[in-house]
Design an enzyme around this catalytic site. Structure first.
Site, mmCIF file in Angstrom:
data_model
loop_
_atom_site.group_PDB
_atom_site.id
_atom_site.type_symbol
_atom_site.label_atom_id
_atom_site.label_comp_id
_atom_site.label_asym_id
_atom_site.label_seq_id
_atom_site.Cartn_x
_atom_site.Cartn_y
_atom_site.Cartn_z
ATOM 1 N N GLU A 1 0.829 -1.191 0.000
ATOM 2 C CA GLU A 1 0.000 0.000 0.000
ATOM 3 C C GLU A 1 0.870 1.250 0.000
ATOM 4 O O GLU A 1 2.087 1.157 0.233
ATOM 5 C CB GLU A 1 -0.947 0.019 1.214
ATOM 6 C CG GLU A 1 -0.288 0.304 2.546
ATOM 7 C CD GLU A 1 0.307 -0.929 3.208
ATOM 8 O OE1 GLU A 1 1.078 -0.754 4.163
ATOM 9 O OE2 GLU A 1 0.022 -2.053 2.768
ATOM 10 N N ASP A 2 0.247 2.390 -0.260
ATOM 11 C CA ASP A 2 0.941 3.672 -0.232
ATOM 12 C C ASP A 2 1.299 4.064 1.201
ATOM 13 O O ASP A 2 0.702 3.569 2.167
ATOM 14 C CB ASP A 2 0.039 4.762 -0.831
ATOM 15 C CG ASP A 2 0.391 5.033 -2.283
ATOM 16 O OD1 ASP A 2 0.978 4.135 -2.915
ATOM 17 O OD2 ASP A 2 0.071 6.126 -2.776
ATOM 18 N N LYS A 3 2.244 4.971 1.303
ATOM 19 C CA LYS A 3 2.599 5.524 2.612
ATOM 20 C C LYS A 3 1.382 6.164 3.284
ATOM 21 O O LYS A 3 1.217 6.116 4.496
ATOM 22 C CB LYS A 3 3.707 6.571 2.409
ATOM 23 C CG LYS A 3 4.324 7.112 3.676
ATOM 24 C CD LYS A 3 5.477 8.041 3.349
ATOM 25 C CE LYS A 3 6.126 8.575 4.628
ATOM 26 N NZ LYS A 3 7.275 9.444 4.343
ATOM 27 N N LYS B 1 -3.683 3.811 -8.326
ATOM 28 C CA LYS B 1 -3.551 5.164 -8.887
ATOM 29 C C LYS B 1 -3.618 5.145 -10.410
ATOM 30 O O LYS B 1 -4.255 6.013 -11.031
ATOM 31 C CB LYS B 1 -2.243 5.809 -8.405
ATOM 32 C CG LYS B 1 -2.287 6.182 -6.923
ATOM 33 C CD LYS B 1 -1.028 6.914 -6.501
ATOM 34 C CE LYS B 1 -1.154 7.401 -5.068
ATOM 35 N NZ LYS B 1 0.054 8.099 -4.606
#
Length: 379
Positions: free
Chosen positions: A223-225, A346
């Site tokens: 996952e993203d930060k 994204k």
């Protein structure tokens, strides 16, 4: 004539030319006589005291020194079984091979095998630990040439899940600047010097509980930060290299915003990528105003797989099982999607080398503001 009487002339012939210690002499004949103690047989065969053994140069008489090295090295470790590997001077092996060849002595343990057996017996007697030749908890490497002893313990692997309740935590930890993740004195041989990530948050209590040098992770997706991981958490596998303990109780633990749950030992990390599905909540902004009727078009995503094109030329397909949308404002909506693991969220929104994308379906440029994982299900 007994077997013992047969070997006496050969033993006398050898010892007249080459003085051998009790261990080295007894080893040449013990298997033939089905005896377990080389030293006992050698003592019986040796007619005269030996000042310096031709083969081992009295190495067997110095085993207590190497036993102390083993005891000192293993003082901080908790284990049940051990194995030993030895390194000796090539000249010792050459002299041993020479005598066995000259007197045509076959089916005999090499001197390295005998040294390993003898030092193993001494260590086992002193510590009550068991020798295991196949899969020991710890393995000693004794360098008789340099008078050094090294110890490596068997790595242990765990499976578990983590939840992330705050944004701003990366999944992977930046490696130590000094060693690039290999492990050095600066990072206490952990390969990481900071613990401000999911990897760091999981590694820290494992190092505290089990000791060890580095951790190696197998992630089930990422996952993203800025993403949260909710529900029952994201599965992962972690291997601890060179742990000081092989077994310890480990309950659920929280380190900052990271909660580690269901941690349990497993045989090994998966060798092939595991398949999983993710339920993801995506907040999407649009250039043009949207309405509920436009959002209904997103239901068509479940009809055909989404095709993902990589820069390497690789093409993959990801299934979307369920789609729900909710309008937040004229230019903002939330999409909840259940999709096959590995869908690049994204790019899925913008339509960058992915078809169909959200932007193309709604016929307006879209941007992913943030996305969170509500659930990760193993297939």
């Amino acid at each position: 004539m007994s077997n013992y009487q047969k070997i006496i002339p050969i033993a006398n012939k050898i010892t007249k030319k080459y003085p051998l210690c009790d261990n080295c002499l007894g080893r040449l004949f013990s298997k033939q006589l089905h005896l377990s103690s080389n030293k006992f047989l050698g003592k019986k065969l040796n007619q005269n005291p030996v000042e310096k053994c031709y083969v081992c140069k009295n190495l067997f008489g110095n085993l207590d020194h190497f036993l102390k090295l083993m005891l000192d090295k293993s003082a901080g470790y908790s284990f049940k079984t051990f194995g030993i590997g030895v390194i000796v001077k090539p000249s010792i092996v050459d002299r041993d091979d020479f005598i066995r060849s000259q007197y045509k002595l076959r089916g005999i343990d090499s001197i390295k095998t005998d040294i390993t057996k003898e030092i193993g017996k001494l260590y086992s007697k002193r510590t009550k630990k068991t020798i295991d030749h196949l899969d020991p908890d710890v393995t000693f490497t004794i360098n008789f040439k340099e008078e050094l002893c090294d110890l490596r313990s068997k790595s242990i692997t765990f499976s578990g899940r983590y939840l992330k309740s705050e944004r701003g935590f990366s999944q992977k930890q930046k490696p130590c600047d000094n060693c690039s993740g290999k492990g050095c004195r600066v990072c206490d041989f952990h390969g990481i010097s900071e613990y401000d990530s999911v990897e760091g948050a999981i590694s820290k209590p494992l190092f505290q509980k089990f000791g060890g040098t580095t951790t190696k992770f197998t992630w089930i997706g990422g996952e993203d930060k800025s993403s949260l991981v909710l529900g029952s958490g994201r599965p992962f596998f972690v291997k601890i290299q060179n742990p000081h303990k092989q077994k310890a109780k480990f309950s659920n633990v929280t380190v900052g915003p990271i909660k580690i749950i269901n941690l349990k030992p497993v045989y090994e990390s998966p060798k092939k990528p595991l398949k999983f599905n993710s339920v993801i909540s995506v907040k999407i902004s649009t250039e043009s105003q949207i309405d509920s009727k436009m959002l209904k078009k997103l239901k068509d995503l479940t009809i055909n797989p989404v095709v993902v094109y990589e820069k390497s030329g690789r093409r993959s397909e990801k299934k979307i099982f369920n789609v729900k949308s909710k309008k937040n404002s004229n230019n903002l909506f939330t999409l909840i999607v259940k999709a096959e693991g590995g869908l690049p969220i994204k790019r899925f929104v913008t339509g960058d080398d992915i078809a169909p994308g959200i932007s193309s379906i709604l016929d307006t440029p879209c941007e992913c503001r943030e996305f969170d994982f509500l659930e990760i299900e193993m297939q």
